[in-house]
Design an enzyme around this catalytic site. Structure first.
Site, PDB file in Angstrom:
ATOM      1  N   PRO A   1      29.305  83.054 102.189  1.00  0.00           N
ATOM      2  CA  PRO A   1      29.782  81.958 103.040  1.00  0.00           C
ATOM      3  C   PRO A   1      28.588  81.303 103.727  1.00  0.00           C
ATOM      4  CG  PRO A   1      30.557  84.096 103.862  1.00  0.00           C
ATOM      5  CD  PRO A   1      29.778  84.371 102.610  1.00  0.00           C
ATOM      6  N   ARG A   2      28.577  79.979 103.760  1.00  0.00           N
ATOM      7  CA  ARG A   2      27.464  79.289 104.432  1.00  0.00           C
ATOM      8  C   ARG A   2      27.774  79.144 105.910  1.00  0.00           C
ATOM      9  NH1 ARG A   2      27.564  74.888  99.718  1.00  0.00           N
ATOM     10  NH2 ARG A   2      26.387  76.043  98.151  1.00  0.00           N
TER      11      ARG A   2
ATOM     12  N   ASP B   1      21.363  73.096  99.711  1.00  0.00           N
ATOM     13  CA  ASP B   1      22.795  72.875  99.449  1.00  0.00           C
ATOM     14  C   ASP B   1      23.279  71.516  99.944  1.00  0.00           C
ATOM     15  OD1 ASP B   1      22.890  75.545  98.490  1.00  0.00           O
ATOM     16  OD2 ASP B   1      23.054  76.238 100.553  1.00  0.00           O
TER      17      ASP B   1
ATOM     18  N   GLY C   1      21.083  76.567  93.130  1.00  0.00           N
ATOM     19  CA  GLY C   1      22.356  76.447  92.431  1.00  0.00           C
ATOM     20  C   GLY C   1      22.805  75.010  92.563  1.00  0.00           C
ATOM     21  N   HIS C   2      22.481  74.192  91.562  1.00  0.00           N
ATOM     22  CA  HIS C   2      22.813  72.767  91.645  1.00  0.00           C
ATOM     23  C   HIS C   2      24.156  72.521  90.958  1.00  0.00           C
ATOM     24  CE1 HIS C   2      18.311  71.764  92.374  1.00  0.00           C
ATOM     25  NE2 HIS C   2      18.916  72.277  93.420  1.00  0.00           N
TER      26      HIS C   2
ATOM     27  N   VAL D   1      31.375  60.553  98.731  1.00  0.00           N
ATOM     28  CA  VAL D   1      32.680  60.793  99.367  1.00  0.00           C
ATOM     29  C   VAL D   1      33.557  61.734  98.532  1.00  0.00           C
ATOM     30  CG1 VAL D   1      32.691  58.623 100.660  1.00  0.00           C
ATOM     31  CG2 VAL D   1      33.623  58.666  98.326  1.00  0.00           C
TER      32      VAL D   1
ATOM     33  N   THR E   1      24.980  82.737  95.173  1.00  0.00           N
ATOM     34  CA  THR E   1      25.334  84.097  95.623  1.00  0.00           C
ATOM     35  C   THR E   1      26.795  84.219  96.056  1.00  0.00           C
ATOM     36  OG1 THR E   1      24.679  83.514  97.861  1.00  0.00           O
ATOM     37  CG2 THR E   1      22.977  84.519  96.480  1.00  0.00           C
TER      38      THR E   1
ATOM     39  N   LYS F   1      21.977  67.903  96.164  1.00  0.00           N
ATOM     40  CA  LYS F   1      20.912  67.246  95.382  1.00  0.00           C
ATOM     41  C   LYS F   1      21.280  67.147  93.902  1.00  0.00           C
ATOM     42  CE  LYS F   1      18.014  70.358  96.783  1.00  0.00           C
ATOM     43  NZ  LYS F   1      18.832  71.026  97.804  1.00  0.00           N
ATOM     44  N   GLY F   2      21.952  68.204  93.389  1.00  0.00           N
ATOM     45  CA  GLY F   2      22.291  68.231  91.962  1.00  0.00           C
ATOM     46  C   GLY F   2      23.125  67.020  91.592  1.00  0.00           C
TER      47      GLY F   2
ATOM     48  N   GLN G   1      16.231  73.853  97.050  1.00  0.00           N
ATOM     49  CA  GLN G   1      16.285  74.303  98.449  1.00  0.00           C
ATOM     50  C   GLN G   1      16.181  73.076  99.377  1.00  0.00           C
ATOM     51  OE1 GLN G   1      13.926  76.332  96.307  1.00  0.00           O
ATOM     52  NE2 GLN G   1      15.850  77.272  95.769  1.00  0.00           N
TER      53      GLN G   1
HETATM   54  P1  IMP Z   1      14.822  83.286  98.466  1.00  0.00           P
HETATM   55  O1  IMP Z   1      14.457  81.913  98.040  1.00  0.00           O
HETATM   56  O2  IMP Z   1      15.838  83.947  97.564  1.00  0.00           O
HETATM   57  O3  IMP Z   1      13.622  84.149  98.701  1.00  0.00           O
HETATM   58  O4  IMP Z   1      15.557  83.185  99.890  1.00  0.00           O
HETATM   59  C1  IMP Z   1      14.882  82.756 101.076  1.00  0.00           C
HETATM   60  C2  IMP Z   1      15.810  81.906 101.942  1.00  0.00           C
HETATM   61  O5  IMP Z   1      16.089  80.675 101.281  1.00  0.00           O
HETATM   62  C3  IMP Z   1      17.171  82.547 102.211  1.00  0.00           C
HETATM   63  O6  IMP Z   1      17.617  82.125 103.478  1.00  0.00           O
HETATM   64  C4  IMP Z   1      18.071  81.917 101.153  1.00  0.00           C
HETATM   65  O7  IMP Z   1      19.436  81.944 101.513  1.00  0.00           O
HETATM   66  C5  IMP Z   1      17.505  80.505 101.123  1.00  0.00           C
HETATM   67  N1  IMP Z   1      17.733  79.826  99.855  1.00  0.00           N
HETATM   68  C6  IMP Z   1      17.077  80.019  98.693  1.00  0.00           C
HETATM   69  N2  IMP Z   1      17.527  79.182  97.753  1.00  0.00           N
HETATM   70  C7  IMP Z   1      18.477  78.441  98.330  1.00  0.00           C
HETATM   71  C8  IMP Z   1      19.300  77.355  97.877  1.00  0.00           C
HETATM   72  O8  IMP Z   1      19.225  76.904  96.732  1.00  0.00           O
HETATM   73  N3  IMP Z   1      20.150  76.826  98.803  1.00  0.00           N
HETATM   74  C9  IMP Z   1      20.214  77.272 100.073  1.00  0.00           C
HETATM   75  N4  IMP Z   1      19.468  78.257 100.546  1.00  0.00           N
HETATM   76  C10 IMP Z   1      18.603  78.830  99.683  1.00  0.00           C
END
Ligand code: IMP
Length: 452
Positions: A304-305, A13, A40-41, A412, A301, A16-17, A224
Protein backbone atom coordinates in the site's frame (compact mmCIF):
# COMPACT_ATOMS: atom_id res chain seq x y z
CA UNK A 1 12.18 19.38 -30.42
CA UNK A 2 14.06 16.18 -31.07
CA UNK A 3 14.77 15.13 -27.51
CA UNK A 4 12.62 15.09 -24.40
CA UNK A 5 13.36 13.88 -20.89
CA UNK A 6 10.40 12.70 -18.79
CA UNK A 7 10.97 12.43 -15.03
CA UNK A 8 8.91 11.87 -11.90
CA UNK A 9 8.75 14.96 -9.68
CA UNK A 10 7.72 13.35 -6.40
CA UNK A 11 8.62 9.94 -4.89
CA UNK A 12 7.84 7.80 -7.91
CA UNK A 13 4.59 6.25 -9.17
CA UNK A 14 3.48 9.54 -10.74
CA UNK A 15 2.19 7.81 -13.88
CA UNK A 16 5.30 8.27 -16.04
CA UNK A 17 4.64 5.01 -17.91
CA UNK A 18 1.31 6.27 -19.21
CA UNK A 19 2.75 9.66 -20.18
CA UNK A 20 5.77 8.14 -21.94
CA UNK A 21 3.53 5.63 -23.75
CA UNK A 22 1.36 8.48 -24.98
CA UNK A 23 4.21 10.81 -26.00
CA UNK A 24 6.05 7.87 -27.63
CA UNK A 25 3.44 7.82 -30.40
CA UNK A 26 5.59 10.39 -32.16
CA UNK A 27 9.01 9.14 -31.00
CA UNK A 28 11.62 7.16 -32.88
CA UNK A 29 13.45 5.98 -29.77
CA UNK A 30 12.73 5.68 -26.03
CA UNK A 31 15.66 5.26 -23.63
CA UNK A 32 15.71 4.22 -19.96
CA UNK A 33 18.74 5.74 -18.23
CA UNK A 34 18.65 4.51 -14.61
CA UNK A 35 17.13 2.03 -12.20
CA UNK A 36 16.06 -1.51 -12.86
CA UNK A 37 13.21 -3.84 -11.94
CA UNK A 38 12.36 -1.67 -8.93
CA UNK A 39 10.30 0.38 -11.41
CA UNK A 40 6.77 -0.64 -12.32
CA UNK A 41 5.41 1.39 -15.22
CA UNK A 42 1.72 0.63 -15.66
CA UNK A 43 0.23 1.26 -19.09
CA UNK A 44 -3.33 0.51 -20.22
CA UNK A 45 -3.83 -0.05 -23.95
CA UNK A 46 -7.21 -1.17 -25.37
CA UNK A 47 -8.41 -2.08 -21.85
CA UNK A 48 -5.38 -4.32 -21.25
CA UNK A 49 -2.87 -3.62 -18.49
CA UNK A 50 0.89 -3.94 -18.99
CA UNK A 51 3.39 -3.46 -16.19
CA UNK A 52 6.86 -2.78 -17.52
CA UNK A 53 9.79 -3.04 -15.15
CA UNK A 54 12.91 -2.74 -17.28
CA UNK A 55 11.82 -2.40 -20.90
CA UNK A 56 11.08 1.24 -21.83
CA UNK A 57 7.36 2.06 -22.10
CA UNK A 58 7.87 2.93 -25.79
CA UNK A 59 7.85 -0.81 -26.57
CA UNK A 60 4.03 -0.72 -26.75
CA UNK A 61 4.18 1.60 -29.77
CA UNK A 62 5.07 -0.27 -32.97
CA UNK A 63 8.22 0.98 -34.68
CA UNK A 64 9.72 2.70 -31.64
CA UNK A 65 13.25 1.51 -30.82
CA UNK A 66 13.82 1.01 -27.09
CA UNK A 67 17.19 1.25 -25.38
CA UNK A 68 18.11 0.13 -21.87
CA UNK A 69 20.89 2.61 -21.23
CA UNK A 70 24.23 2.01 -19.54
CA UNK A 71 23.04 3.60 -16.26
CA UNK A 72 20.50 0.80 -15.70
CA UNK A 73 20.88 -2.43 -13.75
CA UNK A 74 19.26 -5.51 -15.26
CA UNK A 75 17.84 -8.59 -13.65
CA UNK A 76 17.98 -11.15 -16.47
CA UNK A 77 15.29 -13.33 -14.84
CA UNK A 78 12.83 -10.44 -14.61
CA UNK A 79 13.72 -9.24 -18.10
CA UNK A 80 13.19 -12.71 -19.58
CA UNK A 81 9.72 -12.87 -17.99
CA UNK A 82 8.91 -9.36 -19.18
CA UNK A 83 9.88 -10.23 -22.76
CA UNK A 84 7.76 -13.41 -22.61
CA UNK A 85 4.77 -11.35 -21.41
CA UNK A 86 5.28 -8.91 -24.30
CA UNK A 87 5.42 -11.80 -26.77
CA UNK A 88 2.14 -13.16 -25.36
CA UNK A 89 0.63 -9.72 -26.01
CA UNK A 90 1.94 -10.02 -29.61
CA UNK A 91 4.28 -7.05 -29.13
CA UNK A 92 7.19 -7.35 -31.56
CA UNK A 93 10.46 -6.89 -29.69
CA UNK A 94 13.03 -8.28 -32.17
CA UNK A 95 15.00 -5.48 -33.80
CA UNK A 96 13.42 -2.95 -31.41
CA UNK A 97 15.23 -3.54 -28.13
CA UNK A 98 18.81 -2.76 -27.35
CA UNK A 99 20.65 -3.36 -24.07
CA UNK A 100 23.79 -1.29 -23.63
CA UNK A 101 26.72 -3.63 -23.10
CA UNK A 102 27.80 -1.46 -20.16
CA UNK A 103 24.64 -2.19 -18.09
CA UNK A 104 25.28 -3.96 -14.81
CA UNK A 105 23.56 -7.21 -13.90
CA UNK A 106 21.52 -8.08 -10.83
CA UNK A 107 22.16 -11.62 -9.61
CA UNK A 108 20.31 -13.60 -6.90
CA UNK A 109 22.89 -12.74 -4.24
CA UNK A 110 22.09 -9.05 -4.78
CA UNK A 111 18.45 -9.76 -3.96
CA UNK A 112 19.55 -11.86 -0.97
CA UNK A 113 21.75 -9.04 0.33
CA UNK A 114 19.03 -6.41 -0.22
CA UNK A 115 16.59 -8.44 1.91
CA UNK A 116 19.21 -9.27 4.57
CA UNK A 117 20.38 -5.64 4.93
CA UNK A 118 16.78 -4.46 5.33
CA UNK A 119 16.03 -7.18 7.86
CA UNK A 120 19.06 -6.32 9.97
CA UNK A 121 18.29 -2.57 9.84
CA UNK A 122 14.95 -3.19 11.60
CA UNK A 123 13.17 0.10 12.27
CA UNK A 124 15.90 1.97 10.35
CA UNK A 125 15.16 0.09 7.11
CA UNK A 126 14.80 2.01 3.82
CA UNK A 127 11.75 0.03 2.70
CA UNK A 128 13.40 -1.06 -0.55
CA UNK A 129 11.68 -3.12 -3.22
CA UNK A 130 14.13 -5.96 -2.38
CA UNK A 131 14.95 -6.32 -6.06
CA UNK A 132 18.70 -6.17 -5.39
CA UNK A 133 19.09 -2.61 -6.72
CA UNK A 134 21.34 -1.16 -3.98
CA UNK A 135 23.75 -4.12 -3.82
CA UNK A 136 24.03 -4.28 -7.64
CA UNK A 137 24.90 -0.56 -7.84
CA UNK A 138 27.33 -1.06 -4.92
CA UNK A 139 29.20 -3.67 -7.00
CA UNK A 140 29.19 -1.27 -9.95
CA UNK A 141 30.72 1.57 -7.94
CA UNK A 142 33.03 -0.87 -6.17
CA UNK A 143 34.27 -1.71 -9.69
CA UNK A 144 33.58 -5.41 -9.39
CA UNK A 145 30.19 -5.50 -11.15
CA UNK A 146 29.20 -7.94 -13.87
CA UNK A 147 28.15 -6.17 -17.03
CA UNK A 148 25.95 -7.17 -19.95
CA UNK A 149 29.15 -7.33 -22.03
CA UNK A 150 30.29 -10.20 -19.81
CA UNK A 151 27.43 -12.26 -21.21
CA UNK A 152 29.29 -12.35 -24.49
CA UNK A 153 32.32 -14.21 -23.08
CA UNK A 154 31.55 -17.46 -21.24
CA UNK A 155 34.79 -17.93 -19.35
CA UNK A 156 34.94 -14.37 -18.02
CA UNK A 157 31.30 -14.59 -17.03
CA UNK A 158 31.80 -17.80 -15.02
CA UNK A 159 34.91 -16.41 -13.31
CA UNK A 160 33.24 -13.16 -12.30
CA UNK A 161 30.05 -14.81 -11.03
CA UNK A 162 32.04 -17.25 -8.90
CA UNK A 163 34.26 -14.49 -7.49
CA UNK A 164 31.34 -12.19 -6.65
CA UNK A 165 29.12 -14.95 -5.30
CA UNK A 166 31.91 -16.00 -2.92
CA UNK A 167 32.22 -12.41 -1.63
CA UNK A 168 28.43 -12.12 -1.25
CA UNK A 169 28.22 -15.49 0.52
CA UNK A 170 30.75 -14.33 3.08
CA UNK A 171 28.51 -11.35 3.93
CA UNK A 172 25.29 -13.34 3.76
CA UNK A 173 26.53 -16.03 6.14
CA UNK A 174 28.91 -14.18 8.47
CA UNK A 175 27.30 -10.78 8.78
CA UNK A 176 23.62 -11.37 8.08
CA UNK A 177 23.24 -15.04 9.11
CA UNK A 178 21.34 -15.62 5.87
CA UNK A 179 21.43 -18.47 3.33
CA UNK A 180 24.31 -18.50 0.83
CA UNK A 181 23.96 -19.12 -2.93
CA UNK A 182 25.68 -21.93 -4.81
CA UNK A 183 28.27 -20.11 -6.91
CA UNK A 184 28.88 -22.92 -9.40
CA UNK A 185 25.20 -23.64 -10.02
CA UNK A 186 24.47 -19.94 -10.27
CA UNK A 187 27.13 -19.35 -12.92
CA UNK A 188 25.85 -22.29 -15.02
CA UNK A 189 22.15 -21.37 -14.61
CA UNK A 190 22.70 -17.75 -15.46
CA UNK A 191 24.78 -18.52 -18.49
CA UNK A 192 21.90 -20.66 -19.80
CA UNK A 193 19.11 -18.20 -18.90
CA UNK A 194 20.85 -15.19 -20.33
CA UNK A 195 21.67 -16.71 -23.75
CA UNK A 196 18.50 -15.39 -25.46
CA UNK A 197 19.30 -11.87 -24.18
CA UNK A 198 22.69 -11.79 -25.91
CA UNK A 199 21.16 -10.77 -29.24
CA UNK A 200 19.94 -7.49 -27.72
CA UNK A 201 23.32 -6.46 -26.31
CA UNK A 202 25.08 -3.66 -28.21
CA UNK A 203 26.57 -0.18 -27.88
CA UNK A 204 23.49 1.69 -26.66
CA UNK A 205 25.33 4.98 -26.25
CA UNK A 206 26.33 4.94 -29.91
CA UNK A 207 22.81 4.05 -31.06
CA UNK A 208 21.26 6.89 -29.06
CA UNK A 209 23.83 9.40 -30.23
CA UNK A 210 23.38 8.37 -33.86
CA UNK A 211 19.60 8.79 -33.59
CA UNK A 212 20.03 12.26 -32.04
CA UNK A 213 22.58 13.25 -34.68
CA UNK A 214 20.09 12.35 -37.41
CA UNK A 215 17.51 14.61 -35.75
CA UNK A 216 15.29 11.67 -34.81
CA UNK A 217 12.87 12.15 -31.92
CA UNK A 218 14.34 10.55 -28.82
CA UNK A 219 12.65 10.38 -25.43
CA UNK A 220 14.46 9.60 -22.18
CA UNK A 221 12.23 7.83 -19.67
CA UNK A 222 12.97 8.35 -15.99
CA UNK A 223 12.09 5.81 -13.32
CA UNK A 224 11.31 6.42 -9.63
CA UNK A 225 11.14 10.14 -8.77
CA UNK A 226 13.38 13.12 -8.15
CA UNK A 227 13.10 12.89 -4.35
CA UNK A 228 14.34 9.28 -4.50
CA UNK A 229 17.53 10.48 -6.22
CA UNK A 230 20.71 9.28 -4.52
CA UNK A 231 22.18 12.81 -4.39
CA UNK A 232 19.23 15.21 -4.25
CA UNK A 233 16.60 13.01 -2.61
CA UNK A 234 15.64 12.39 1.01
CA UNK A 235 18.85 10.43 1.71
CA UNK A 236 19.22 7.72 2.95
CA UNK A 237 15.57 6.98 2.06
CA UNK A 238 16.33 6.99 -1.65
CA UNK A 239 17.09 4.61 -4.46
CA UNK A 240 20.67 4.18 -5.69
CA UNK A 241 20.57 5.98 -9.03
CA UNK A 242 20.28 9.49 -10.49
CA UNK A 243 16.59 9.87 -11.19
CA UNK A 244 16.46 13.36 -12.70
CA UNK A 245 17.54 15.01 -15.94
CA UNK A 246 21.11 15.16 -14.59
CA UNK A 247 21.21 11.35 -14.80
CA UNK A 248 20.48 11.21 -18.51
CA UNK A 249 23.95 11.99 -19.84
CA UNK A 250 25.72 9.36 -17.72
CA UNK A 251 22.89 6.84 -17.89
CA UNK A 252 22.27 6.96 -21.62
CA UNK A 253 25.88 7.65 -22.54
CA UNK A 254 25.31 10.92 -24.40
CA UNK A 255 26.31 14.54 -23.86
CA UNK A 256 23.84 16.72 -21.88
CA UNK A 257 24.02 19.19 -24.77
CA UNK A 258 21.73 16.87 -26.75
CA UNK A 259 18.82 17.41 -24.36
CA UNK A 260 16.18 19.88 -25.50
CA UNK A 261 13.50 19.89 -22.83
CA UNK A 262 12.47 18.21 -19.60
CA UNK A 263 8.90 17.43 -18.59
CA UNK A 264 8.00 16.50 -15.02
CA UNK A 265 5.13 14.20 -14.16
CA UNK A 266 3.30 14.77 -10.87
CA UNK A 267 0.21 13.29 -9.31
CA UNK A 268 -2.55 15.75 -8.33
CA UNK A 269 -1.74 14.60 -4.77
CA UNK A 270 1.35 12.88 -3.32
CA UNK A 271 2.26 9.27 -2.62
CA UNK A 272 5.30 7.49 -1.30
CA UNK A 273 6.05 3.78 -0.97
CA UNK A 274 8.72 2.64 1.44
CA UNK A 275 10.04 4.51 4.47
CA UNK A 276 11.30 8.09 4.77
CA UNK A 277 9.96 11.59 5.42
CA UNK A 278 6.71 12.70 3.81
CA UNK A 279 5.50 16.09 5.14
CA UNK A 280 1.95 15.98 3.70
CA UNK A 281 1.22 12.35 4.57
CA UNK A 282 -2.36 11.72 5.73
CA UNK A 283 -2.55 8.85 8.16
CA UNK A 284 -6.28 8.94 8.84
CA UNK A 285 -9.45 8.54 6.83
CA UNK A 286 -8.44 11.04 4.10
CA UNK A 287 -5.27 9.03 3.43
CA UNK A 288 -7.25 5.78 3.21
CA UNK A 289 -9.74 7.47 0.92
CA UNK A 290 -7.01 8.68 -1.45
CA UNK A 291 -5.41 5.19 -1.44
CA UNK A 292 -8.71 3.53 -2.26
CA UNK A 293 -9.84 6.03 -4.92
CA UNK A 294 -6.41 6.12 -6.55
CA UNK A 295 -5.75 2.37 -6.33
CA UNK A 296 -2.51 3.24 -4.58
CA UNK A 297 -0.74 -0.09 -4.29
CA UNK A 298 2.81 -0.64 -5.60
CA UNK A 299 3.02 -1.96 -9.19
CA UNK A 300 6.22 -3.86 -8.33
CA UNK A 301 5.67 -4.98 -4.74
CA UNK A 302 1.90 -4.61 -4.19
CA UNK A 303 2.62 -2.61 -1.00
CA UNK A 304 0.00 0.00 0.00
CA UNK A 305 1.33 3.46 -0.84
CA UNK A 306 1.37 6.22 1.74
CA UNK A 307 -0.88 9.06 0.53
CA UNK A 308 -1.16 12.80 1.18
CA UNK A 309 -2.05 16.17 -0.27
CA UNK A 310 -0.14 17.80 -3.14
CA UNK A 311 3.15 19.21 -1.86
CA UNK A 312 4.04 22.20 -4.03
CA UNK A 313 7.41 22.55 -2.27
CA UNK A 314 8.41 19.04 -3.38
CA UNK A 315 7.44 19.69 -6.99
CA UNK A 316 8.94 23.21 -6.97
CA UNK A 317 12.27 21.68 -5.96
CA UNK A 318 11.97 19.26 -8.88
CA UNK A 319 11.29 22.15 -11.25
CA UNK A 320 14.49 23.77 -10.04
CA UNK A 321 16.75 20.69 -10.03
CA UNK A 322 15.62 19.58 -13.50
CA UNK A 323 14.94 22.96 -15.09
CA UNK A 324 11.53 21.58 -16.00
CA UNK A 325 9.81 23.24 -18.91
CA UNK A 326 6.41 21.67 -18.33
CA UNK A 327 4.41 19.60 -15.87
CA UNK A 328 2.03 16.75 -16.64
CA UNK A 329 -0.51 16.35 -13.82
CA UNK A 330 -1.91 12.84 -13.48
CA UNK A 331 -4.82 11.29 -11.57
CA UNK A 332 -6.73 14.57 -11.25
CA UNK A 333 -9.94 12.49 -11.36
CA UNK A 334 -9.01 10.83 -8.03
CA UNK A 335 -9.91 14.14 -6.32
CA UNK A 336 -13.41 14.25 -7.91
CA UNK A 337 -15.37 13.58 -4.72
CA UNK A 338 -13.52 15.81 -2.23
CA UNK A 339 -15.46 18.92 -1.20
CA UNK A 340 -12.23 20.62 -0.10
CA UNK A 341 -8.70 20.00 -1.31
CA UNK A 342 -5.52 21.06 0.44
CA UNK A 343 -2.25 22.07 -1.16
CA UNK A 344 0.99 22.49 0.77
CA UNK A 345 2.35 25.90 -0.23
CA UNK A 346 5.33 25.97 2.17
CA UNK A 347 6.42 24.73 5.59
CA UNK A 348 7.30 25.68 9.12
CA UNK A 349 10.53 24.43 10.66
CA UNK A 350 11.15 25.10 14.38
CA UNK A 351 8.39 27.73 14.31
CA UNK A 352 9.90 29.61 11.31
CA UNK A 353 8.26 29.84 7.88
CA UNK A 354 10.28 28.01 5.25
CA UNK A 355 9.36 28.19 1.57
CA UNK A 356 11.73 25.63 0.06
CA UNK A 357 11.56 21.87 0.54
CA UNK A 358 14.62 20.88 2.56
CA UNK A 359 15.50 17.18 2.07
CA UNK A 360 17.88 17.13 5.05
CA UNK A 361 15.23 18.38 7.50
CA UNK A 362 12.24 16.92 5.63
CA UNK A 363 11.11 14.89 8.66
CA UNK A 364 10.70 18.09 10.70
CA UNK A 365 8.92 20.17 8.04
CA UNK A 366 5.29 20.96 8.94
CA UNK A 367 3.12 21.80 5.94
CA UNK A 368 1.42 25.18 5.53
CA UNK A 369 -1.77 24.44 3.62
CA UNK A 370 -3.99 26.44 1.30
CA UNK A 371 -7.50 25.02 1.03
CA UNK A 372 -9.48 25.21 -2.21
CA UNK A 373 -12.97 23.98 -3.12
CA UNK A 374 -13.29 20.64 -4.90
CA UNK A 375 -15.33 20.21 -8.12
CA UNK A 376 -17.40 17.27 -6.86
CA UNK A 377 -18.26 15.82 -10.24
CA UNK A 378 -16.67 13.15 -12.44
CA UNK A 379 -14.10 14.48 -14.93
CA UNK A 380 -13.07 11.20 -16.60
CA UNK A 381 -15.09 12.05 -19.73
CA UNK A 382 -13.40 15.40 -20.33
CA UNK A 383 -11.23 15.40 -23.44
CA UNK A 384 -10.53 19.12 -23.72
CA UNK A 385 -9.19 21.49 -21.09
CA UNK A 386 -12.29 23.70 -21.41
CA UNK A 387 -14.46 20.72 -20.46
CA UNK A 388 -12.89 20.53 -17.01
CA UNK A 389 -14.98 22.13 -14.23
CA UNK A 390 -13.93 25.62 -13.18
CA UNK A 391 -12.73 24.45 -9.76
CA UNK A 392 -10.50 21.82 -11.40
CA UNK A 393 -8.95 24.45 -13.68
CA UNK A 394 -8.43 26.72 -10.67
CA UNK A 395 -6.71 23.86 -8.85
CA UNK A 396 -4.34 23.40 -11.82
CA UNK A 397 -3.72 27.17 -11.92
CA UNK A 398 -2.76 27.05 -8.23
CA UNK A 399 -0.30 24.20 -8.94
CA UNK A 400 1.24 26.30 -11.72
CA UNK A 401 1.47 29.36 -9.50
CA UNK A 402 3.05 27.52 -6.56
CA UNK A 403 5.48 25.43 -8.59
CA UNK A 404 6.37 28.10 -11.13
CA UNK A 405 5.88 25.70 -14.03
CA UNK A 406 3.13 25.50 -16.67
CA UNK A 407 0.88 22.44 -16.79
CA UNK A 408 1.06 21.15 -20.37
CA UNK A 409 -1.15 18.08 -19.97
CA UNK A 410 -3.59 16.59 -17.49
CA UNK A 411 -4.58 12.96 -17.06
CA UNK A 412 -8.15 12.15 -15.99
CA UNK A 413 -8.11 8.34 -16.17
CA UNK A 414 -5.93 5.39 -17.00
CA UNK A 415 -6.77 5.12 -20.74
CA UNK A 416 -4.51 6.47 -23.46
CA UNK A 417 -7.26 8.86 -24.59
CA UNK A 418 -7.71 10.34 -21.10
CA UNK A 419 -4.78 12.71 -21.43
CA UNK A 420 -5.90 16.30 -22.03
CA UNK A 421 -3.84 19.08 -23.53
CA UNK A 422 -3.83 22.07 -21.16
CA UNK A 423 -0.96 24.31 -22.31
CA UNK A 424 0.54 22.28 -25.18
CA UNK A 425 2.83 25.14 -26.16
CA UNK A 426 4.76 24.56 -22.93
CA UNK A 427 5.95 21.28 -24.40
CA UNK A 428 7.74 21.69 -27.75
CA UNK A 429 7.67 17.90 -28.25
CA UNK A 430 3.89 18.08 -28.80
CA UNK A 431 4.08 20.52 -31.67
CA UNK A 432 7.04 18.73 -33.26
CA UNK A 433 9.09 21.90 -33.48
CA UNK A 434 12.18 21.24 -35.56
CA UNK A 435 15.29 20.07 -33.81
CA UNK A 436 17.95 22.70 -33.42
CA UNK A 437 20.75 20.19 -33.01
CA UNK A 438 23.24 19.72 -35.76
CA UNK A 439 25.82 17.00 -35.86
CA UNK A 440 28.96 19.11 -35.55
CA UNK A 441 31.46 16.28 -35.58
CA UNK A 442 33.99 16.41 -38.38
CA UNK A 443 33.23 13.65 -40.81
CA UNK A 444 36.15 11.60 -42.01
CA UNK A 445 36.39 11.81 -45.80
CA UNK A 446 35.27 8.54 -47.41
CA UNK A 447 38.06 6.42 -48.89
CA UNK A 448 39.23 7.89 -52.18
CA UNK A 449 37.53 11.21 -51.48
CA UNK A 450 39.77 14.24 -52.05
CA UNK A 451 40.62 16.51 -49.15
CA UNK A 452 40.54 20.23 -49.96
P1 IMP B 1 15.17 0.35 -4.04
O1 IMP B 1 15.19 1.18 -5.28
O2 IMP B 1 14.48 -0.98 -4.22
O3 IMP B 1 16.52 0.22 -3.43
O4 IMP B 1 14.28 1.12 -2.95
C1 IMP B 1 14.67 2.37 -2.38
C2 IMP B 1 13.46 3.27 -2.17
O5 IMP B 1 12.93 3.66 -3.43
C3 IMP B 1 12.30 2.59 -1.43
O6 IMP B 1 11.62 3.58 -0.68
C4 IMP B 1 11.39 2.13 -2.56
O7 IMP B 1 10.05 1.95 -2.14
C5 IMP B 1 11.54 3.29 -3.53
N1 IMP B 1 11.28 2.91 -4.91
C6 IMP B 1 12.09 2.22 -5.74
N2 IMP B 1 11.54 2.11 -6.95
C7 IMP B 1 10.36 2.74 -6.89
C8 IMP B 1 9.33 3.01 -7.85
O8 IMP B 1 9.41 2.63 -9.02
N3 IMP B 1 8.27 3.73 -7.40
C9 IMP B 1 8.19 4.20 -6.14
N4 IMP B 1 9.12 3.99 -5.22
C10 IMP B 1 10.20 3.28 -5.59
Amino acid sequence: MSSLVVVGTQWGDEGKGKVVDSLAQSARMVVRFQGGPNAGHTVWVNGKQSILHQVPSGILTPGVVCVIGCGCVIDPYVLTEELAALRRMKVKVGGRLLIDFRCHMILPYHRGLDAAIEEQAGAKRIGTTKKGIGPAYSDKFGRVGIRAADLLAEETFHDKVKRNAAAANFLLMEKYKADPVSAKKLAADYWRITRPLARFIADGSLAVEQALAKGERVMFEGAQGVHLDVDLGTYPYVTTSSTGSWGVAAGAGVSPLWLDEVAGVCKAYTTRVGDGPFPTELVGADGDRLRQLGGEYGATTGRPRRCGWFDAGVVRASVRYNKLTALVVTKLDVLDTFDQIKVCAGYTLDGRNVDEFDPVHAAELKPRYETVPGWQQPICHARRYAELPRAARQYLALIEELTGCPVAMVSVGRGRDQLILAKPRALGWLSGRTAHHQDTRRQRPAAGQQKD
